[in-house]
Design a protein around this motif. Structure first.
Motif, short mmCIF file in Angstrom:
data_model
loop_
_atom_site.label_atom_id
_atom_site.label_comp_id
_atom_site.label_asym_id
_atom_site.label_seq_id
_atom_site.Cartn_x
_atom_site.Cartn_y
_atom_site.Cartn_z
N ASP A 92 0.85 -1.18 0.00
CA ASP A 92 0.00 0.00 0.00
C ASP A 92 0.89 1.24 0.00
OD1 ASP A 92 -2.26 1.59 0.03
OD2 ASP A 92 -3.19 0.56 1.72
N TRP A 94 0.88 5.69 1.11
CA TRP A 94 0.23 6.92 1.62
C TRP A 94 0.88 8.09 0.90
CZ3 TRP A 94 3.04 10.89 3.77
CH2 TRP A 94 2.29 12.02 4.12
N CYS A 95 0.06 9.10 0.55
CA CYS A 95 0.59 10.28 -0.10
C CYS A 95 -0.31 11.46 0.19
CB CYS A 95 0.68 10.06 -1.62
SG CYS A 95 1.39 11.45 -2.56
N VAL A 114 3.36 7.13 10.13
CA VAL A 114 2.59 6.25 9.23
C VAL A 114 2.51 4.85 9.81
CG1 VAL A 114 2.48 5.25 6.91
CG2 VAL A 114 3.20 7.63 7.22
N ARG A 144 -3.31 5.10 -5.86
CA ARG A 144 -3.76 4.13 -4.86
C ARG A 144 -5.21 3.76 -5.13
NH1 ARG A 144 -6.42 4.00 0.11
NH2 ARG A 144 -5.60 2.38 1.53
N SER A 337 5.17 11.10 0.94
CA SER A 337 4.61 9.80 0.58
C SER A 337 5.45 8.68 1.18
CB SER A 337 4.51 9.63 -0.94
OG SER A 337 5.79 9.73 -1.55
#
Length: 345
Positions: A92, A94-95, A114, A144, A337
């Motif tokens: 996965d 995150w951004c 995170v 994503r 990110s």
């Protein structure tokens, strides 16, 4: 003198003239005996050696290994690689939300934030970022679940008079695995194009035309559900790639400089690889790696596809919440990110 005695004397003189001078090595041959045993050949020392250190970080999930390399061509190094079967992990990212490339008010985050107390087993920094006028920007693509959170930057300049249009690296998921490629967001077409080769831009030449559905060729519209941008591309179809010049990076990335680095790759055995290397003497003698050295390390693990990610002070990988390398800023940098893995128990 009789003819017989003269003949014997001549033979003696001839034998003396043909007798080789001793080399002092205990042999009468001044050259290597072609019929003798060959000299033993010392085995060539490998460029690097990986050791499995899964136990040191309590990595026990089936199909997941944690490897460490502490030497590259006789120079001290500190490189960690998580190698995981795609079926053994959930990948996965995150951004920050910056799809329009106009900046975001979303906060930058450290990998530790995170990690969030164990939600993820591995967290690594991902794409590039910058901050301007109070806004946060992600110039590296992030996709994503089919939603674009950020685009690769689609312009570059050294003087902000001459503008270039670079295709930049992406690492994207496909039905049968992952691959490295180059992408460009064409704002007039309002489409993100993916290419098997980059536009051959160079700071030393005039700008090439804007990438599109027709240039630099073999374009396909981005249709993946997952992709992360960065650059330059390190491996394409098991071949070392140097698209640093074509992707129009400035000196802060420095492909020939020794720096902390982060990368993501995919192996022929269907494994995802997260890799980080320490640098800038956080461990005495460990200066970091060039992008070529990073690519060679990924090749040694069987990677066929790989891209470089943000490095320097951003490079950080947590395993079970524990830092693998010491970030060169002295503490974890807040980034735009991250990439994450969750082990399938």
């Amino acid at each position: 003198m009789s003819l017989i005695r003269l003949h014997i004397a001549c033979l003696a003189l001839l034998a003396a003239a043909c007798t080789p001078v001793s080399s002092g090595s205990g042999t009468d041959w001044p050259w290597e005996n072609p019929d003798g045993p060959e000299k033993p050949v010392e085995p060539e020392k490998p460029e690097f050696v990986w050791e499995d250190v899964s136990g040191e970080f309590s990595v026990t999930a089936k199909g997941v290994r944690l490897l460490r390399c502490t030497e590259f061509k006789d120079s001290p190094a500190l490189v960690y690689a998580v190698v995981a079967d795609t079926g053994a992990v959930t990948l996965d990212l995150w951004c920050i939300n910056d799809p329009s490339m106009e900046g975001s008010t979303d906060a930058l985050r450290t990998p530790a934030s995170v990690y969030d107390g164990g939600k993820w087993d591995v967290v690594m920094n991902a794409g590039y970022f910058y901050v301007s006028d109070g806004l946060n920007y992600s110039p590296s693509l992030a996709l994503r679940e089919g939603v674009l959170l950020a685009q690769n930057i689609n312009y570059a300049s050294q003087d902000w008079k001459t503008i270039y249009y670079p295709t930049r690296a992406i690492f994207l998921r496909e039905k049968d695995g992952y691959r490295a490629a180059w992408s460009y967001y064409n704002s007039s077409e309002k489409k993100t194009w993916v290419y098997p080769t980059p536009a051959r831009n160079s700071w030393s030449k005039d700008p090439l035309r804007t990438p599109s559905s027709k240039f630099p060729g073999n374009a396909e519209e981005l249709s993946s559900d997952f992709a992360i941008g960065g650059g330059p591309v390190l491996l394409k179809d098991s071949t070392l790639v140097n698209s640093y010049e074509n992707e129009l990076f400035l000196s802060d990335v420095g492909c020939t400089a020794y720096n902390p680095r982060s990368a993501i790759g995919y192996t022929s055995a269907g494994e995802i690889v997260f890799m980080v290397c320490e640098g800038r003497e956080m461990t005495p003698g460990v200066k970091g790696l060039t992008t070529e050295q990073l690519g060679r390390l990924l090749l040694s693990l069987g990677c066929t596809q790989a891209i470089n990610l943000d490095g320097g002070g951003s490079s950080c990988m947590l395993i079970g919440g524990k830092e693998s390398i010491s970030p060169s800023d002295g503490s974890q940098r807040r980034v735009a990110s991250t990439l994450m893995l969750k082990f399938v128990k």
